[in-house]
Design an enzyme around this catalytic site. Structure first.
Site, PDB file in Angstrom:
ATOM      1  N   LYS A 150     -40.494 -20.102 -60.853  1.00  0.00           N
ATOM      2  CA  LYS A 150     -39.263 -20.594 -60.216  1.00  0.00           C
ATOM      3  C   LYS A 150     -38.391 -19.419 -59.760  1.00  0.00           C
ATOM      4  CE  LYS A 150     -39.437 -24.822 -63.006  1.00  0.00           C
ATOM      5  NZ  LYS A 150     -38.939 -25.529 -64.218  1.00  0.00           N
TER       6      LYS A 150
ATOM      7  N   ASP B 152     -31.832 -30.312 -62.139  1.00  0.00           N
ATOM      8  CA  ASP B 152     -32.985 -30.933 -62.790  1.00  0.00           C
ATOM      9  C   ASP B 152     -32.914 -32.464 -62.704  1.00  0.00           C
ATOM     10  OD1 ASP B 152     -35.141 -29.638 -64.006  1.00  0.00           O
ATOM     11  OD2 ASP B 152     -33.916 -28.902 -65.667  1.00  0.00           O
TER      12      ASP B 152
ATOM     13  N   GLN C 110     -34.792 -24.940 -69.386  1.00  0.00           N
ATOM     14  CA  GLN C 110     -36.217 -25.277 -69.418  1.00  0.00           C
ATOM     15  C   GLN C 110     -36.579 -26.038 -70.696  1.00  0.00           C
ATOM     16  OE1 GLN C 110     -38.320 -24.734 -66.854  1.00  0.00           O
ATOM     17  NE2 GLN C 110     -40.127 -25.509 -67.901  1.00  0.00           N
TER      18      GLN C 110
END
Ligand code: GUN
Length: 293
Positions: free
Chosen positions: A59, A126, A103
């Site tokens: 990412k 997200d 994450q």
């Protein structure tokens, strides 16, 4: 007698489709920069989960290629929930940052739902904050949608797979893929409008459900669970699984066998993974476009 071989299915090239999306985003990033705004994204990684390191690394690399500024905060496994919440508060207030990604998975002593609820909804690229989850359920497009299922919707649309009226079976009921996937595809509207069934560990006779599927989405995290005899001829098969078996990454679909039956199929790697990253970039660019700073 000539031998008869069954044609293999069309491979849905997630890398190529993701590259196309990133190309489209490049011009939007350029427009923002002309106005003096550089999109900024913060990554937070807690602990030493090997897969998380790889995902965050990919990412970060894509951010750099696109001209999005990113910063990564790596915290030890021993980090308390309070310490992580304090970092999120700080990132929420940082006007250079338009998106925040924590994450998953987090260590067991930290409540993921508490952490995702602490990220400002307008920075929640997200799509895990309850406000964004609620907007998804309500069909309100102003929210951020979770990246993996949003990437699958895009993958289907750009591969000319019609979802309207299709029978979709989603294997897995997780918050990151299964549940939001079902919510997106059963929505009334474009690239949706499907009849969706979620199957999970308590479902009786999963095979009979799978055999009904025009589109079968495997996201339950069981290596090569989907076998050829579970797939209707010409069905579209999407493999979300990332399972580590003997040091090798294996999907939830037995690709070698299923590709002889399916009409279209995603490879793994090179299918859904790159789309997740492309959607994260899209959400981040949108967060920057929406922000007042
Ligand atoms: N872990 C696996 N997939 C994801 C994702 O899409 N977002 C975050 N934050 N963590 C993940």
């Amino acid at each position: 007698m000539p031998s008869i071989t069954s044609p293999l299915s069309t491979i849905i090239d997630g890398r190529a489709i993701a590259a196309q999306i990133l190309g489209e985003l490049t011009s939007r990033v350029g427009e923002l920069k002309k106005r003096g705004k550089t999109p900024g994204l913060a990554f937070v990684r807690v602990g030493e989960d090997a897969a998380s390191k790889v995902y965050v690394g990919r990412k970060e690399k894509t951010c750099a290629e696109l001209g999005i500024v990113s910063e990564t905060h790596v915290l030890p496994d021993s980090t308390s929930e309070k310490e992580l919440l304090a970092l999120i508060s700080k990132l929420n207030c940082d006007s250079r940052l338009h998106g925040i990604l924590v994450q998953a998975p987090l260590p067991k002593h930290i409540s993921e739902s508490k952490i995702y609820s602490a990220v400002l909804p307008e920075k929640d690229v997200d799509g895990f904050h309850p406000v964004n989850v609620g907007k998804l359920m309500l069909g309100d497009a102003s929210g951020f949608r979770p990246c993996t299922p949003a990437g699958i919707v895009e993958l289907l649309a750009r591969s000319e797979v019609r979802t309207d009226g299709a029978e979709v079976i989603v294997l897995g009921r997780g918050n990151i893929v299964g549940k939001p996937m079902a919510a997106m595809l059963c929505q009334k509207g474009k690239n949706a409008n499907a009849t969706v069934t979620i199957c999970h560990s308590a479902t009786r006779d999963i095979k009979s459900h799978c055999l009904r599927a025009d589109i079968l989405i495997a996201a339950m995290g069981v290596p090569e669970f989907v076998k050829a005899d579970m797939v209707k001829p010409s069905a579209v098969v999407i493999d979300v699984g990332v399972n580590r078996v003997d040091g090798k990454i294996v999907g939830d679909v037995d690709f070698a066998e299923v590709q002889k039956i399916a009409g279209k199929i995603t490879p793994n790697p090179g299918g859904v993974g790159p789309m997740t990253i492309a959607m994260l970039m899209q959400n981040t660019v949108r967060a920057a476009e929406n922000s007042g700073n």
